[in-house]
Design an enzyme around this catalytic site. Structure first.
Site, PDB file in Angstrom:
ATOM      1  CG  HIS A 191       4.483  -6.308  11.190  1.00  0.00           C
ATOM      2  ND1 HIS A 191       3.335  -6.092  11.900  1.00  0.00           N
ATOM      3  CD2 HIS A 191       5.491  -5.925  12.020  1.00  0.00           C
ATOM      4  CE1 HIS A 191       3.619  -5.606  13.097  1.00  0.00           C
ATOM      5  NE2 HIS A 191       4.927  -5.482  13.179  1.00  0.00           N
ATOM      6  CB  CYS A 196      -0.894  -0.009   1.240  1.00  0.00           C
ATOM      7  SG  CYS A 196       0.081   0.028   2.767  1.00  0.00           S
ATOM      8  CB  CYS A 201       0.816   4.630   7.595  1.00  0.00           C
ATOM      9  SG  CYS A 201      -0.496   4.841   6.382  1.00  0.00           S
ATOM     10  CD  GLU A 212      -2.819   1.002  13.099  1.00  0.00           C
ATOM     11  OE1 GLU A 212      -3.866   1.656  13.131  1.00  0.00           O
ATOM     12  OE2 GLU A 212      -2.574   0.141  12.226  1.00  0.00           O
TER      13      GLU A 212
END
Length: 320
Positions: free
Chosen positions: A50, A21, A105, A135
């Protein structure tokens, strides 16, 4: 040619979108540009994304991966992973006068900003996420301890002890299952009717798109392989989405060598996708492994097109 040498026919449904992404792409670029700018070694707190293959290739270029900031020397640059970090981490780096680059991100940063905005308005936060995931730790670490309550399942909602049921907002980890999250949100709204939610789902476009593509192929296939790491939340969710949508066999593999061929010996169709941190080279490796054993016809099933790109931080765009 004798019949025994004929490869069995197999239709391979290739899900699109799949793989990298924009946030992962940007994070990897940040490490590569930092090494170019400051030379090796450049330290990275936690796996940048990851995926072992990605991490190993960056190690070869001069990245050193550590779990905590205290493992980094003061005089070398450090990069924070795409998953985001608690506020205390950049504060500590600034105190030590380190050069640091945040590869969080932008879609995760958006959730961080949302949490702070709600907190400033006097709302206590509920986070839908996985306990212990980087996260989740990073997002909860944007606010003082106790200001963010974590729920993982609809049943967790019943046990929430909140300060004021009329002053609540919720946020979510960006890599969750869209369907599971709907159930948790429904439970939150049922118990706390005035809870404030995000204008638009926090689950990121890439997670949503990859799950939709798996749903589109699930009904056509005897088995699903998701290429991704065992600690990758969005990859594990793709396996679950496959199973929930009728795939009797859905497995996570890191690369072609992990495929359990005995379980696939009688199949005539297979679906392949990749988590948001898995590079396309690993997808091609898996397809080639199928071509070695089967007479493969590849069908692309594309449910969306992605053209999102995130800029790298300004410090890496400026000359050294």
């Amino acid at each position: 040619m004798t019949h025994s040498l004929t490869k069995p026919a197999l239709t391979l449904y290739l899900a699109a979108p799949r793989g990298f992404c924009a946030g992962v792409d940007r994070a990897i670029k940040i490490v590569e540009l930092a090494i170019e700018k400051w030379g090796a070694p450049v330290y990275v707190r936690h796996e940048i994304v990851h995926n072992k293959f990605v991490v190993d290739s960056l190690k070869d270029k001069g990245a050193v991966f550590v779990e905590e900031l205290d493992e980094c020397p003061d005089d070398r640059p450090v990069i924070f992973s795409a998953h985001g970090v608690p506020k205390a981490v950049p504060a500590e780096a600034a105190k030590r006068e380190m050069i640091y680059v945040d590869a969080t991100c932008p879609l995760v940063s958006k959730v961080h900003i949302e949490a702070e905005r709600h907190s400033e308005a006097g709302l206590q936060m509920v986070m839908i996420g996985h306990d212990g995931h980087p996260e989740t730790i990073g997002t909860m670490g944007q606010l003082p301890k106790g200001e963010v309550l974590l729920v993982e399942t609809p049943s967790d909602v019943a046990g929430l002890e909140v300060r004021d049921p009329s002053k609540l907002a919720f946020i979510t980890q960006t890599t969750l299952s869209v369907d599971d999250t709907i159930d948790i949100i429904a439970a939150l709204r049922a118990r706390f009717p005035t809870i404030v939610g995000p204008h638009k789902e926090d689950i990121c476009y890439a997670t949503t798109n990859r799950q939709a593509a798996v749903k589109a192929i699930a009904g056509k296939i005897d088995g699903l392989l998701v290429i991704g790491a065992p600690n990758s939340s969005n990859s594990k969710r793709l396996v679950e989405v496959g199973s929930a949508n009728g795939c009797a066999y859905a497995q996570l593999v890191q690369r072609a060598t992990d495929i359990d061929w005995r379980s696939l010996s009688t199949i005539s169709s297979i679906g392949i996708t990749a988590g948001a941190s898995a590079p396309e080279v690993l997808v091609n490796e898996v397809i080639d492994a199928f071509r070695d054993r089967f007479d493969v016809t590849v069908e692309l099933v594309e449910t969306a097109q992605e053209n999102i790109e995130f800029k790298v931080p300004r410090v890496l765009r400026m000359p050294a």
